[in-house]
Design an enzyme around this catalytic site. Structure first.
Site, PDB file in Angstrom:
ATOM      1  CE1 TYR A  13     -30.484 -23.895  20.030  1.00 15.69           C
ATOM      2  CE2 TYR A  13     -30.599 -26.247  20.468  1.00 15.69           C
ATOM      3  CZ  TYR A  13     -29.939 -25.034  20.577  1.00 15.69           C
ATOM      4  OH  TYR A  13     -28.755 -24.960  21.236  1.00 15.69           O
ATOM      5  CD  GLU A  23     -29.334 -21.176  16.355  1.00 18.17           C
ATOM      6  OE1 GLU A  23     -28.988 -21.079  15.167  1.00 18.17           O
ATOM      7  OE2 GLU A  23     -28.654 -21.743  17.222  1.00 18.17           O
ATOM      8  CG  ASP A  69     -28.452  -0.351  31.239  1.00 16.70           C
ATOM      9  OD1 ASP A  69     -29.550  -0.787  31.657  1.00 16.70           O
ATOM     10  OD2 ASP A  69     -27.383  -0.969  31.378  1.00 16.70           O
ATOM     11  CB  THR A 105     -32.809  -6.674  33.593  1.00 13.91           C
ATOM     12  OG1 THR A 105     -32.992  -5.572  34.468  1.00 13.91           O
ATOM     13  CG2 THR A 105     -31.340  -6.900  33.346  1.00 13.91           C
ATOM     14  CE  LYS A 123     -31.343  -4.926  37.790  1.00 18.96           C
ATOM     15  NZ  LYS A 123     -30.849  -5.320  36.461  1.00 18.96           N
ATOM     16  NE  ARG A 142     -32.110 -13.668  37.875  1.00 20.84           N
ATOM     17  CZ  ARG A 142     -31.667 -12.564  38.485  1.00 20.84           C
ATOM     18  NH1 ARG A 142     -30.680 -11.866  37.962  1.00 20.84           N
ATOM     19  NH2 ARG A 142     -32.191 -12.148  39.614  1.00 20.84           N
TER      20      ARG A 142
END
Ligand code: DSN
Length: 422
Positions: free
Chosen positions: A62, A64, A208, A234, A237, A243
Site C-alpha cells: 500500500y 497511497e 487523449d 494507456t 497499446k 495494462r
C-alpha cells in the site's frame, strides 16, 4: 500457502500446484496468442521484463500518496520505482511532470475532469461514432451524464477531423475543455490547430494519446506534449507496457492533476503496475524500440493497401499510424460478419463503426485493424500483404469454404514468429 521460503517472483509451478484451473487458463491464453494473428489495434505483447515486474511482490504494498509523501510506512523501496518511472516518462516525452498511478486510460481521463471541470460544465470532443472515445462525453459514460458534451466529427468528404467544425463549435459553446484523440483515428492529429482554438476560447487542451503515444515515444510521429495542457494515455497499446494509464502535463497543472488522481479518483496505487510502466518506459527509450515504432506504421500502411486491393475501402484513404478503419460496404459484408469470419480463420480483429455508418454499432459497416502486436512478433510489409490476402479470403467467404485453409496458412505464418516462447 505463503511461507518464508516462498518464491518471491513469478512461479508457474506453484500456480499449477495450487490452482491448476487458472494455470490451465493461462496456458490456453498463451496458446491462443501463439495460434493466430492478433490485429486488435489496441493490443500488444508485453516483454518478459514487464511481465516479471507485474508478477512481483510490489503488488503487496500500500502506497497511497506519492514518493516521499506517503500515508503508509515501508514505502522507501516502491518510492524508488515510482520516482524512476516518473523521471523516465518526463525524459522520454519531454514533459514537465508525469503521474504513473492511473489504473487505466479511463481513470486518467477521469482525473483530468476532476482537476479541471465541475458537473454541468461544457467539454468539446470528437464524437464516438466518428472515432472518439466513451470517456469523451458519450451519453452512456458518466462523462456524458455529468458534463455538457458537445462533439465535432470528421468531414464527410475527407473523413479526417473537421477542424472548421471544431473551431466553430468551440466559439459557439465556449467549452471549459477541448479533447482530441480517440480509438479509431487513422490520421495524424493537428495538435497546433487544437492549441490555437483552445487559446482562442480559453479552454484547457487535453490530448487523449492512448492509441498513438507509443509511436510518439519512438519518435515515429509528432508529439502532442508541447501543445497540450495534459496528455493522457494507456500504457498497453503501441507503447507495449502493462495494462494501465498514465498522464503527463505542464508544471502549472501538476499539483491539481496529482490531487485528482489521488485522493480524488483513486486510492492505493498498483505499485507492481507502476514498476512495470517504468520498465516499459526504459524499453521505449531504446533505438530498437524506435525502429519497431517506425515498422508499426510501415506495416499498417502495407496492410491497408493490401486490404484496399481486396475491395475494403480505407476510411480517409489510408493511415499515418498503427491502425486502419476499413469500410466493407463495397464487398457487401458487415463488420460483425467480417469479425466472425476472420476469427474463425484465427485472425482476431474487431468490427467498428465507420463515420456516418448506416448500421448500428453492434453490426457496423467496418473493421478496425492494427499492427502493434504483429510488429512486436517481427513481421514486416511482406507479411502484411499476405495477411491482407488471408483476411480477404476469410471475409469474402460466406459459406466458410476457405476457413480451414486460411487458418492453416495463419498457423504457418505465426509458427515462425511466436508471440511467446512455449
Ligand atoms: N477499448 C480501447 C480500444 O480498443 O481502442 C479504447 O479504450
Amino acid at each position: 500457502m505463503t511461507s518464508a521460503s516462498a518464491s518471491w517472483g513469478p512461479d508457474f509451478a506453484a500456480l499449477e500446484s495450487v490452482d491448476p484451473d487458472i494455470a490451465r487458463i493461462l496456458l490456453a491464453e498463451r496458446d491462443r496468442l501463439n495460434d493466430g494473428l492478433q490485429l486488435i489495434a489496441s493490443e500488444n505483447f508485453t516483454s518478459p521484463s514487464v511481465l516479471a515486474a507485474l508478477g512481483s511482490t510490489l503488488s503487496n504494498k500500500y502506497a497511497e500518496g506519492y514518493p516521499g509523501k506517503r500515508y503508509y510506512g515501508g514505502c522507501e523501496v516502491v518510492d524508488e520505482a515510482e520516482s524512476l518511472g516518473i523521471e523516465r516518462a518526463k525524459t522520454l516525452f519531454g514533459a514537465d511532470h508525469a503521474n504513473l498511478q492511473p489504473h487505466s486510460g479511463a481513470n486518467a481521463n477521469l482525473a483530468v475532469y476532476g482537476a479541471f471541470m465541475k458537473p454541468g460544465e461544457t467539454l468539446l470532443a470528437m464524437s464516438l461514432p466518428h472515432g472518439g472515445h466513451l470517456t469523451h462525453g458519450a451519453k452512456v459514460s458518466f462523462t456524458g451524464k455529468w458534463f455538457n458534451a458537445v462533439h465535432y466529427g470528421v468531414s464527410a468528404t475527407t473523413e479526417d477531423i473537421d477542424y472548421d467544425q471544431m473551431r466553430d463549435l468551440a466559439h459557439e459553446h465556449r467549452p471549459k475543455m477541448i479533447i482530441c484523440g480517440g480509438s479509431a483515428i487513422p490520421r495524424l492529429i493537428d495538435f497546433a490547430a487544437f492549441r490555437a482554438v483552445a487559446d482562442e476560447v480559453g479552454a484547457i487542451l487535453m490530448v487523449d494519446a492512448a492509441h498513438f503515444i507509443g509511436l510518439v515515444a519512438g519518435k515515429a510521429i509528432p508529439s502532442p506534449v508541447p501543445y497540450a495542457d495534459v496528455v493522457t494515455f494507456t500504457t498497453h497499446k503501441v507503447l507495449r507496457g502493462p495494462r494501465g494509464g498514465m498522464l503527463v502535463c505542464k508544471s502549472e497543472h501538476a499539483a491539481a492533476l496529482d490531487k485528482a488522481v489521488f485522493p480524488m479518483m483513486q486510492g492505493g496505487p498498483l505499485m507492481h503496475a507502476v514498476a512495470a510502466k517504468a520498465v516499459a518506459l526504459k524499453e521505449a527509450a531504446t533505438p530498437e524500440y524506435a525502429a519497431y515504432a517506425r515498422q508499426v506504421i510501415a506495416n499498417a500502411q502495407a496492410l491497408t493497401e493490401g486490404l484496399a486491393a481486396e475491395g475494403m475501402r480505407p476510411v480517409s484513404g489510408g493511415t499515418d499510424t498503427h491502425l486502419a478503419l476499413l469500410d466493407l460496404q463495397g464487398i457487401g459484408v458487415t463488420g460483425a460478419e467480417a469479425e466472425a469470419r476472420a476469427g474463425a480463420a484465427r485472425i482476431v480483429l474487431n468490427k467498428n463503426a465507420i463515420p456516418y455508418d448506416p448500421a448500428p454499432p453492434s453490426v457496423a459497416s467496418g473493421i478496425r485493424v492494427g499492427t502493434p502486436a504483429t510488429t512486436t512478433q517481427g513481421m514486416d510489409e511482406a507479411d502484411m500483404r499476405l495477411i491482407a490476402s488471408l483476411i480477404g479470403r476469410a471475409v469474402k467467404d460466406p459459406n466458410g469454404s476457405q476457413t480451414a485453409a486460411v487458418a492453416d496458412e495463419v498457423r504457418a505464418l505465426v509458427a515462425n514468429k511466436p508471440a511467446y516462447a512455449s
